[in-house]
Design a protein around this motif. Structure first.
Motif: not given
Length: 307
Positions: A1-10, A49-55
């Motif tokens: 249902x969810x996957x994680x999208x990481x980024x090195x910074x903002x 590390x920041x991340x977004x939770x994606x549907x």
């Protein structure tokens, strides 16, 4: 249902916009921010590390359903309020834990009921409780609070104590050493370095005159401090960090610094004062309550130990 999208910074504008959108929505809905200042400083410094939770079932504009920060054994996770109770938090946590090893700590700001459920489900136990206390500054000032910061007439205060402003570039090393001594058992505050202090001095809210330092007259030794923080145009001021040298305990230094800090917030036009304190710091909690602070929110830190 969810996957994680990481980024090195903002630094990626689109990623940062979604990260801050989720955080702002949660702040509006919950009444408190999902990420504390230290977490955001860690992201800026590259320590976490920041991340977004994606549907994974939604490829449209609403694909982002949460956000978080991971690294250095700590995890912050928040689900966008309109997407809660759909299993996104549990799915995201399961995905993150699949790759996490060692100790892991996670904050529940506001002691959110859903966080308690997830903590129990994934084997986390409550370890720390942080209180946010608040005081209405528009009411009558505490006894003695109207006196000048350097006035020894406050009851029970030694006359050989002077409170004045922090001197950037001159007091840095001494303050970092004193702060490390005062907060030796504190996992975040006691670890601050000269570089961390410089980062905070670079913030738009920093003003040296809001950083009150208690010194012993004559020898000029720094024995305490009360750093107050006032965001631009905010009616709320924060007792950012207050500390007293252990060998000055029982001399009324902490109370005097607190009253001087509240005086400073009033002078700056603040109507409310906030502070954070560990719930098990009995003496500090008693002092703050005696001055007029009352409980606003409770933050709980959970820990999962290696199995």
């Amino acid at each position: 249902m969810a996957f994680i999208r990481f980024a090195p910074d903002l630094t990626d504008a689109a990623f940062a916009a979604e990260f801050h959108r989720v955080g702002a929505a949660a702040t509006r809905a919950d009444g408190y921010a999902p990420f504390n200042e230290q977490s955001l400083f860690d992201v800026a410094a590259g320590h976490r590390t920041p991340f977004l939770v994606m549907d994974s079932e939604d490829a449209g504009e609403d694909a982002v359903v949460g956000a978080g920060i991971l690294g250095a054994g700590e995890l912050d996770l928040v689900v966008e309020p309109s997407r809660r109770r759909l299993g996104h938090g549990a799915a995201a946590l399961a995905a993150l834990l699949a790759d996490a090893t060692g100790d892991l700590q996670i904050w529940s700001h506001g002691d959110h009921p859903a966080a308690r459920v997830l903590a129990d489900r994934f084997g986390f136990t409550a370890e720390r409780t942080l209180l946010q206390l608040r005081m209405d500054l528009s009411t009558a000032a505490p006894a003695g609070a109207a006196a000048e910061p350097g006035d020894p007439a406050r009851a029970g205060i030694r006359a050989d104590l002077r409170i004045d402003a922090f001197r950037p570039g001159q007091d840095d090393g001494e303050w970092v050493a004193l702060n490390a001594l005062v907060f030796a058992a504190h996992p975040e505050q006691g670890a601050l370095t000269v570089s961390d202090l410089a980062a905070r001095q670079a913030e738009p809210w920093f003003s040296a005159v809001d950083f009150l330092v208690a010194r012993e007259a004559g020898i000029e030794r720094m024995i305490g401090y009360n750093w107050v923080k006032i965001e631009p145009d905010s009616p709320v001021g924060e007792i950012y960090v207050v500390g007293v040298h252990p060998d000055a305990a029982g001399r009324g230094v902490g109370r005097r610094l607190m009253l001087a800090g509240l005086d400073r917030l009033r002078e700056r036009g603040c109507r409310t004062a906030d502070l954070y304190v560990e719930a098990d710091s009995a003496a500090a909690v008693a002092l703050y309550r005696s001055i007029g602070f009352t409980e606003r929110t409770v933050d709980v830190q959970y820990r999962r130990r290696p199995r």
